[in-house]
Scaffold this active site. Structure first.
Site, mmCIF file in Angstrom:
data_model
loop_
_atom_site.group_PDB
_atom_site.id
_atom_site.type_symbol
_atom_site.label_atom_id
_atom_site.label_comp_id
_atom_site.label_asym_id
_atom_site.label_seq_id
_atom_site.Cartn_x
_atom_site.Cartn_y
_atom_site.Cartn_z
ATOM 1 C CG ASN A 49 -0.361 -0.025 2.614
ATOM 2 O OD1 ASN A 49 0.598 -0.655 2.810
ATOM 3 N ND2 ASN A 49 -0.960 0.191 3.649
ATOM 4 C CD GLU B 223 4.949 -1.443 13.128
ATOM 5 O OE1 GLU B 223 3.922 -0.917 13.237
ATOM 6 O OE2 GLU B 223 5.921 -1.413 13.908
ATOM 7 C CB CYS C 49 -1.901 0.068 8.166
ATOM 8 S SG CYS C 49 -0.773 1.643 8.678
HETATM 9 P P1 NAD Z 1 0.055 -9.203 3.404
HETATM 10 O O1 NAD Z 1 0.145 -9.974 4.432
HETATM 11 O O2 NAD Z 1 -0.807 -10.227 2.316
HETATM 12 O O3 NAD Z 1 1.296 -9.395 2.763
HETATM 13 C C1 NAD Z 1 2.504 -8.617 3.430
HETATM 14 C C2 NAD Z 1 3.832 -9.250 2.766
HETATM 15 O O4 NAD Z 1 4.023 -10.471 3.547
HETATM 16 C C3 NAD Z 1 4.162 -9.456 1.245
HETATM 17 O O5 NAD Z 1 5.426 -9.023 1.149
HETATM 18 C C4 NAD Z 1 3.836 -10.969 1.240
HETATM 19 O O6 NAD Z 1 4.387 -11.259 -0.006
HETATM 20 C C5 NAD Z 1 4.513 -11.449 2.361
HETATM 21 N N1 NAD Z 1 4.008 -12.694 2.741
HETATM 22 C C6 NAD Z 1 3.014 -13.542 2.475
HETATM 23 N N2 NAD Z 1 2.718 -14.663 2.951
HETATM 24 C C7 NAD Z 1 3.661 -14.885 3.540
HETATM 25 C C8 NAD Z 1 4.339 -15.853 4.364
HETATM 26 N N3 NAD Z 1 3.691 -17.084 4.537
HETATM 27 N N4 NAD Z 1 5.463 -15.848 5.073
HETATM 28 C C9 NAD Z 1 6.361 -14.584 4.883
HETATM 29 N N5 NAD Z 1 5.819 -13.670 4.253
HETATM 30 C C10 NAD Z 1 4.743 -13.726 3.647
HETATM 31 O O7 NAD Z 1 -0.332 -8.057 3.466
HETATM 32 P P2 NAD Z 1 -0.865 -7.097 2.176
HETATM 33 O O8 NAD Z 1 -1.909 -7.428 1.755
HETATM 34 O O9 NAD Z 1 0.396 -7.002 1.290
HETATM 35 O O10 NAD Z 1 -0.966 -5.638 3.225
HETATM 36 C C11 NAD Z 1 -2.091 -5.016 3.613
HETATM 37 C C12 NAD Z 1 -2.109 -5.248 5.009
HETATM 38 O O11 NAD Z 1 -0.877 -4.390 5.586
HETATM 39 C C13 NAD Z 1 -3.234 -4.595 5.638
HETATM 40 O O12 NAD Z 1 -3.692 -5.554 6.515
HETATM 41 C C14 NAD Z 1 -2.664 -3.302 6.304
HETATM 42 O O13 NAD Z 1 -3.377 -2.730 7.336
HETATM 43 C C15 NAD Z 1 -1.354 -3.906 6.777
HETATM 44 N N6 NAD Z 1 -0.476 -2.513 6.951
HETATM 45 C C16 NAD Z 1 0.019 -2.601 8.162
HETATM 46 C C17 NAD Z 1 0.726 -1.328 8.490
HETATM 47 C C18 NAD Z 1 1.355 -1.061 9.711
HETATM 48 O O14 NAD Z 1 2.399 -0.221 9.841
HETATM 49 N N7 NAD Z 1 0.861 -1.477 10.911
HETATM 50 C C19 NAD Z 1 1.102 -0.602 7.245
HETATM 51 C C20 NAD Z 1 0.851 -0.905 5.924
HETATM 52 C C21 NAD Z 1 -0.078 -2.063 5.874
#
Ligand code: NAD
Length: 512
Positions: A151, A247, A281
């Site tokens: 995002n 996060e 987020c």
């Molecule tokens: P996601 O959890 O699908 O993916 C995040 C990352 O994890 C990606 O790089 C993905 O390839 C990787 N990943 C996926 N499966 C994995 C596994 N089994 N092991 C290790 N890595 C793996 O999240 P997304 O859809 O990319 O992002 C959206 C989410 O992120 C939303 O829930 C949002 O709220 C959250 N977010 C949180 C913050 C924060 O600072 N708290 C900031 C931005 C986004």
């Protein structure tokens, strides 16, 4: 029409997996991504491991020099970076400039200037053992594995990298498979800044690559993403006793008090809900407005929502959703809310004027807490408004959530606003503004409950990239210490006397 922004490409057996990517606004192809498997990830961690001792020994001044050089390059190449981020995400260029590039420059310069001071050794005078002194030293952890979402694909990859590097760690970054080009920009920036080989390493791919990084022997994992993946990351790190920062997602509440500046609050609600098409987020995902001002507040929110320009080219305010799966969640949440009695005051559908993944900025009224839109992370351009009797009821609803990332409170009474902010169960909160927390570099950022563990940014974020080492130094010497062998009744009586003198008298307790 194919709506997938990321599609698996059929490969011959033995070949590396590939993903086909397309632009979420236009659905035009962006190219293919070859997935790095366990072998490539292990090689990256090995490179990082080999480079770490020298990088750590280089000292703050030298490391800061690379950060400052990167900041200057980012200023000079801002337009090029913005164009590449916008092409991959569809977000407005001015938004990308402010939230990805400006924040990136601030992170680079902030830590280049201050890390040395924040992480400097400290000598602490001891309250009791006057024959010793304590030196506290912050040592780098080693190799930090960083896994990031789509995002804010540049800043969320760059910022933890900056904090890890300045503290003396080396890094392996795995950006989201949805936005690999923005992850590549981070690598391009460090290469252009002349970072020594092996200090920063990029691996590209999806969950397969991320899972391989978790098992590749890093000394810390910094993860930003969804709760579901975060839980898996925590389990794997727990098994290995590797520290991790998580996060995760949010469902940020907004509380509008009766004495709020309603125009500012309404504009803040529209920005908080629809910025980056709600894919933040810390998006405002639930509004609790006190009955007395609810009609006027809602009227202004609908008015400002209707002014938003959705688009893909030129000047616009709200871009597309980045993933079709996320768009499907938004549609499901709105459908569920309407079926349970919510009223659509604006939007409520895909935008028929555009080919890509556009959902109209949507305002819902008459929502209740049994609706998905008030309970689950929507991560899209929807603003549900719920009327409440008073602020106490607003707090009770705000806390009725498994999430606790950020929150915002609107009142002319800043003291009361701060009290309400404290009463909300969230890692961060804002009074009379929204979402800004991540952009306040000094502010430790992170969640409570299912929104995460640990903090990024500020002193605390930097300390999270180190282990704190206590070094106790004897100041006096001599043949032996009171508590060393041999034990004897005489020693026990000295200890008893000390007990009575120090903790058994008011003067002693005052001195202790
Ligand atoms: P996601 O959890 O699908 O993916 C995040 C990352 O994890 C990606 O790089 C993905 O390839 C990787 N990943 C996926 N499966 C994995 C596994 N089994 N092991 C290790 N890595 C793996 O999240 P997304 O859809 O990319 O992002 C959206 C989410 O992120 C939303 O829930 C949002 O709220 C959250 N977010 C949180 C913050 C924060 O600072 N708290 C900031 C931005 C986004």
């Amino acid at each position: 029409m194919a709506m997938a922004v990321v599609e698996e490409v059929e490969c011959a057996p033995g070949q590396r997996r590939r993903l086909r990517l397309s632009n979420p606004a236009t659905l035009e192809p962006l190219g293919e991504l070859e997935i790095d498997g366990a072998e490539q990830v292990r090689a990256a961690v090995d490179r990082a491991r080999k480079a770490q001792a020298e990088w750590s020994a280089a000292g703050f001044a030298e490391r800061a020099h690379y950060l400052e050089r990167a900041a200057r390059l980012l200023v000079a190449r801002a337009d090029e970076f913005v164009a590449r981020i916008a092409a991959e995400t569809g977000k407005p260029r001015s938004e990308a400039l402010a939230t990805e590039i400006l924040t990136g420059c601030d992170s680079l310069q902030f830590y280049a200037k201050r890390a040395r001071h924040i992480l400097a050794d400290r000598t602490i005078p001891l309250h009791l053992l006057k024959t010793k002194k304590l030196r506290i030293s912050h040592r780098p952890l080693g190799v930090v594995g960083i896994i990031t979402p789509w995002n804010f694909p540049f800043i969320l990859a760059l910022n933890p990298t900056v904090q890890a590097l300045i503290a003396g760690n080396t890094v392996v970054l795995k950006p989201s498979e949805v936005t690999p080009g923005s992850g590549q920009l981070v690598a391009d920036l460090w290469a252009a800044a002349g970072l020594p080989a092996g200090v920063f390493n990029l691996v590209q791919g999806d969950g397969e690559t991320g899972a391989a990084l978790l098992e590749a022997g890093a000394d810390k994992i910094s993860f930003t993403g969804s709760v579901a993946t975060g839980r898996r990351v925590a389990e794997i790190c727990g098994r290995q006793l590797v520290p991790c920062t998580l996060e995760l997602g949010g469902k940020d509440p907004m509380i509008v008090c009766a004495d709020a500046d309603l125009e500012r609050a309404a504009r803040g609600a529209v920005y908080g809900a629809f910025s980056n098409a709600g894919q933040v987020c810390t998006s405002t995902e639930r509004v609790y407005v006190v009955d007395a001002v609810a009609d006027e507040f809602t009227r202004r929110v609908v008015e400002h929502t209707s002014e938003l320009r959705q688009g893909a080219e030129g000047e616009f305010d709200v871009g597309p959703m980045i993933r079709p799966e996320q768009l499907a969640i938004v549609e499901e949440h709105v459908r569920d809310a309407v079926a349970k009695g919510a009223r659509v005051l604006a939007g409520g559908r895909r935008n028929p004027a555009h080919k890509g993944l556009f959902y109209e900025p949507t305002v819902l009224d008459d929502v209740t807490h049994d609706m998905k839109i008030m309970r689950e992370e929507t991560f899209g351009p929807v603003l549900p408004i719920m009327r409440v009797r008073d602020e106490d009821e607003a707090i009770a609803y705000a806390n009725d959530s498994p999430y606790g990332l950020n929150a915002n409170v609107w009142t002319r009474d800043r003291r009361r606003g701060t009290q309400l902010a404290k009463a909300i169960e969230s890692g961060c909160a804002v009074v009379n503004d929204c979402m800004i927390t991540y952009g306040v570099t000094e502010a430790p950022f992170g969640g409570v409950k299912q929104s995460g563990i640990g903090r990024v940014n500020g002193e605390q974020g930097l300390l999270g990239m180190c282990h704190t080492k206590s070094i106790v130094i004897d100041r006096v010497g001599g043949r032996s210490e009171l508590l060393w062998f041999p034990h004897s009744a005489r020693k026990a009586s000295w200890v008893k006397r000390a007990l009575r003198l120090i903790w058994g008298t008011s003067l002693g307790r005052w001195l202790a």
